[in-house]
Design a protein around this motif. Structure first.
Motif, PDB file in Angstrom:
ATOM      1  N   PHE A  18       0.848  -1.176   0.000  1.00  0.00           N
ATOM      2  CA  PHE A  18       0.000   0.000   0.000  1.00  0.00           C
ATOM      3  C   PHE A  18       0.889   1.232   0.000  1.00  0.00           C
ATOM      4  CE2 PHE A  18      -2.137  -3.451   2.119  1.00  0.00           C
ATOM      5  CZ  PHE A  18      -3.408  -3.446   1.547  1.00  0.00           C
ATOM      6  N   PRO A  19       0.717   2.118  -0.997  1.00  0.00           N
ATOM      7  CA  PRO A  19       1.513   3.337  -1.012  1.00  0.00           C
ATOM      8  C   PRO A  19       1.106   4.253   0.131  1.00  0.00           C
ATOM      9  CG  PRO A  19      -0.092   3.365  -2.805  1.00  0.00           C
ATOM     10  CD  PRO A  19      -0.198   2.032  -2.128  1.00  0.00           C
ATOM     11  N   ILE A  20       2.093   4.910   0.712  1.00  0.00           N
ATOM     12  CA  ILE A  20       1.856   5.873   1.775  1.00  0.00           C
ATOM     13  C   ILE A  20       2.217   7.256   1.242  1.00  0.00           C
ATOM     14  CG2 ILE A  20       2.542   6.647   4.079  1.00  0.00           C
ATOM     15  CD1 ILE A  20       3.317   3.728   4.698  1.00  0.00           C
ATOM     16  N   ARG A  21       1.322   8.191   1.508  1.00  0.00           N
ATOM     17  CA  ARG A  21       1.569   9.592   1.170  1.00  0.00           C
ATOM     18  C   ARG A  21       0.759  10.444   2.129  1.00  0.00           C
ATOM     19  NH1 ARG A  21      -2.973  11.410  -1.201  1.00  0.00           N
ATOM     20  NH2 ARG A  21      -4.264   9.950  -2.369  1.00  0.00           N
ATOM     21  N   ALA A  22       1.014  11.728   2.139  1.00  0.00           N
ATOM     22  CA  ALA A  22       0.275  12.632   3.016  1.00  0.00           C
ATOM     23  C   ALA A  22      -1.220  12.472   2.775  1.00  0.00           C
ATOM     24  CB  ALA A  22       0.704  14.078   2.774  1.00  0.00           C
ATOM     25  N   GLY A  23      -1.968  12.343   3.850  1.00  0.00           N
ATOM     26  CA  GLY A  23      -3.411  12.161   3.773  1.00  0.00           C
ATOM     27  C   GLY A  23      -3.855  10.715   3.855  1.00  0.00           C
ATOM     28  N   MET A  24      -2.911   9.767   3.885  1.00  0.00           N
ATOM     29  CA  MET A  24      -3.241   8.336   3.969  1.00  0.00           C
ATOM     30  C   MET A  24      -3.237   7.897   5.427  1.00  0.00           C
ATOM     31  SD  MET A  24      -1.634   5.076   4.318  1.00  0.00           S
ATOM     32  CE  MET A  24      -1.516   3.524   3.488  1.00  0.00           C
ATOM     33  N   MET A  25      -4.217   7.059   5.803  1.00  0.00           N
ATOM     34  CA  MET A  25      -4.318   6.509   7.146  1.00  0.00           C
ATOM     35  C   MET A  25      -4.423   5.001   7.030  1.00  0.00           C
ATOM     36  SD  MET A  25      -6.495   5.075   9.698  1.00  0.00           S
ATOM     37  CE  MET A  25      -7.976   5.003   8.730  1.00  0.00           C
ATOM     38  N   TYR A  26      -3.783   4.301   7.955  1.00  0.00           N
ATOM     39  CA  TYR A  26      -3.985   2.855   8.045  1.00  0.00           C
ATOM     40  C   TYR A  26      -4.019   2.447   9.505  1.00  0.00           C
ATOM     41  CZ  TYR A  26       1.158   2.455   8.558  1.00  0.00           C
ATOM     42  OH  TYR A  26       2.464   2.581   8.969  1.00  0.00           O
ATOM     43  N   VAL A  27      -4.699   1.323   9.760  1.00  0.00           N
ATOM     44  CA  VAL A  27      -4.820   0.781  11.115  1.00  0.00           C
ATOM     45  C   VAL A  27      -4.425  -0.682  11.076  1.00  0.00           C
ATOM     46  CG1 VAL A  27      -6.358   0.293  13.056  1.00  0.00           C
ATOM     47  CG2 VAL A  27      -6.720   2.344  11.662  1.00  0.00           C
ATOM     48  N   LEU A  28      -3.530  -1.076  11.958  1.00  0.00           N
ATOM     49  CA  LEU A  28      -3.092  -2.467  12.066  1.00  0.00           C
ATOM     50  C   LEU A  28      -3.959  -3.169  13.111  1.00  0.00           C
ATOM     51  CD1 LEU A  28       0.576  -1.391  11.885  1.00  0.00           C
ATOM     52  CD2 LEU A  28      -0.557  -2.829  10.181  1.00  0.00           C
ATOM     53  N   ASN A  29      -5.261  -3.263  12.786  1.00  0.00           N
ATOM     54  CA  ASN A  29      -6.233  -3.814  13.730  1.00  0.00           C
ATOM     55  C   ASN A  29      -6.210  -5.331  13.792  1.00  0.00           C
ATOM     56  OD1 ASN A  29      -7.317  -3.619  11.078  1.00  0.00           O
ATOM     57  ND2 ASN A  29      -9.349  -4.033  11.885  1.00  0.00           N
ATOM     58  N   GLY A  30      -5.479  -5.983  12.888  1.00  0.00           N
ATOM     59  CA  GLY A  30      -5.313  -7.431  12.905  1.00  0.00           C
ATOM     60  C   GLY A  30      -3.908  -7.842  13.334  1.00  0.00           C
ATOM     61  N   HIS A  31      -3.178  -6.902  13.928  1.00  0.00           N
ATOM     62  CA  HIS A  31      -1.799  -7.158  14.378  1.00  0.00           C
ATOM     63  C   HIS A  31      -0.927  -7.667  13.230  1.00  0.00           C
ATOM     64  CE1 HIS A  31      -3.174  -6.519  18.484  1.00  0.00           C
ATOM     65  NE2 HIS A  31      -4.178  -7.309  18.201  1.00  0.00           N
ATOM     66  N   GLU A  32      -1.117  -7.081  12.056  1.00  0.00           N
ATOM     67  CA  GLU A  32      -0.397  -7.526  10.870  1.00  0.00           C
ATOM     68  C   GLU A  32       1.103  -7.277  10.977  1.00  0.00           C
ATOM     69  OE1 GLU A  32      -4.583  -6.348   9.643  1.00  0.00           O
ATOM     70  OE2 GLU A  32      -3.023  -5.459  10.892  1.00  0.00           O
ATOM     71  N   LYS A  33       1.872  -8.317  10.674  1.00  0.00           N
ATOM     72  CA  LYS A  33       3.328  -8.181  10.564  1.00  0.00           C
ATOM     73  C   LYS A  33       3.592  -7.511   9.217  1.00  0.00           C
ATOM     74  CE  LYS A  33       6.079 -11.474  12.099  1.00  0.00           C
ATOM     75  NZ  LYS A  33       6.932 -12.696  12.197  1.00  0.00           N
ATOM     76  N   MET A  50       4.558  10.876  10.566  1.00  0.00           N
ATOM     77  CA  MET A  50       3.348  10.131  10.868  1.00  0.00           C
ATOM     78  C   MET A  50       2.828  10.503  12.252  1.00  0.00           C
ATOM     79  SD  MET A  50       3.829   8.189   8.172  1.00  0.00           S
ATOM     80  CE  MET A  50       3.553   6.466   7.908  1.00  0.00           C
ATOM     81  N   VAL A  51       1.521  10.555  12.393  1.00  0.00           N
ATOM     82  CA  VAL A  51       0.878  10.675  13.691  1.00  0.00           C
ATOM     83  C   VAL A  51       0.389   9.278  14.033  1.00  0.00           C
ATOM     84  CG1 VAL A  51      -1.012  11.703  14.995  1.00  0.00           C
ATOM     85  CG2 VAL A  51       0.210  13.064  13.274  1.00  0.00           C
ATOM     86  N   CYS A  52       0.870   8.706  15.145  1.00  0.00           N
ATOM     87  CA  CYS A  52       0.579   7.317  15.510  1.00  0.00           C
ATOM     88  C   CYS A  52      -0.145   7.271  16.852  1.00  0.00           C
ATOM     89  CB  CYS A  52       1.874   6.513  15.611  1.00  0.00           C
ATOM     90  SG  CYS A  52       2.890   6.589  14.120  1.00  0.00           S
ATOM     91  N   VAL A  53      -1.179   6.427  16.897  1.00  0.00           N
ATOM     92  CA  VAL A  53      -1.942   6.216  18.120  1.00  0.00           C
ATOM     93  C   VAL A  53      -1.837   4.740  18.466  1.00  0.00           C
ATOM     94  CG1 VAL A  53      -4.230   6.320  19.181  1.00  0.00           C
ATOM     95  CG2 VAL A  53      -3.520   8.092  17.557  1.00  0.00           C
ATOM     96  N   PHE A  54      -1.506   4.437  19.726  1.00  0.00           N
ATOM     97  CA  PHE A  54      -1.358   3.054  20.180  1.00  0.00           C
ATOM     98  C   PHE A  54      -2.353   2.746  21.291  1.00  0.00           C
ATOM     99  CE2 PHE A  54       2.726   3.697  18.216  1.00  0.00           C
ATOM    100  CZ  PHE A  54       3.050   2.455  17.707  1.00  0.00           C
TER     101      PHE A  54
END
Length: 129
Positions: free
Chosen positions: A77-92, A103-107
């Motif tokens: 998945f390409p990352i660029r400004a305005g893109m959001m992703y969530v690792l809700n499946g604990h993906e490696k 990046m702004v990251c929430v844990f």
């Protein structure tokens, strides 16, 4: 109410630097809000294997270009400004910075402060109450 400024965190114990990323921790477990909030820079030309098996992470890119590759499926998945992703499946995954990325990251659960990735690419589980 909690009010903080990024410049107050830079160069302190809340500023964690590694060869591939730098994370300025704005909110942590000690703040008792149920999550942590990090302002993270991914360094250009780097690749980091990550597996948050103990955390769910939401990431919002505000600057730069890169990609995330899921290791199990090889999806990219390409990352660029305005893109959001969530690792809700604990993906490696592999996180790659083509340019410097911010990046702004929430844990969840909240990080305690000085975490860095272990040999599995994870932050250790917090066993303190």
């Amino acid at each position: 109410m909690i009010v903080r400024y990024l410049e107050e965190r830079i160069g302190t114990d809340y500023d964690v630097d590694t060869p591939t990323w730098n994370s300025r921790r704005l909110l942590l477990k000690e703040d008792n809000v149920g999550f942590s909030l990090h302002d993270t820079r991914i360094k250009a030309g780097t690749e980091t294997m990550i597996w948050y098996k103990h955390h769910v992470e939401a990431v919002y890119c505000i600057e730069g270009v890169g990609e995330i590759e899921l290791i199990e499926t090889r999806e990219k998945f390409p990352i660029r400004a305005g893109m959001m992703y969530v690792l809700n499946g604990h993906e490696k995954h592999w996180l790659r910075g083509t340019t410097d990325m911010r990046m702004v990251c929430v844990f969840n659960p909240a990080c305690s402060g000085r975490e860095v990735h272990d040999e599995d690419g994870a932050y250790k589980a917090d066993t303190t109450s």
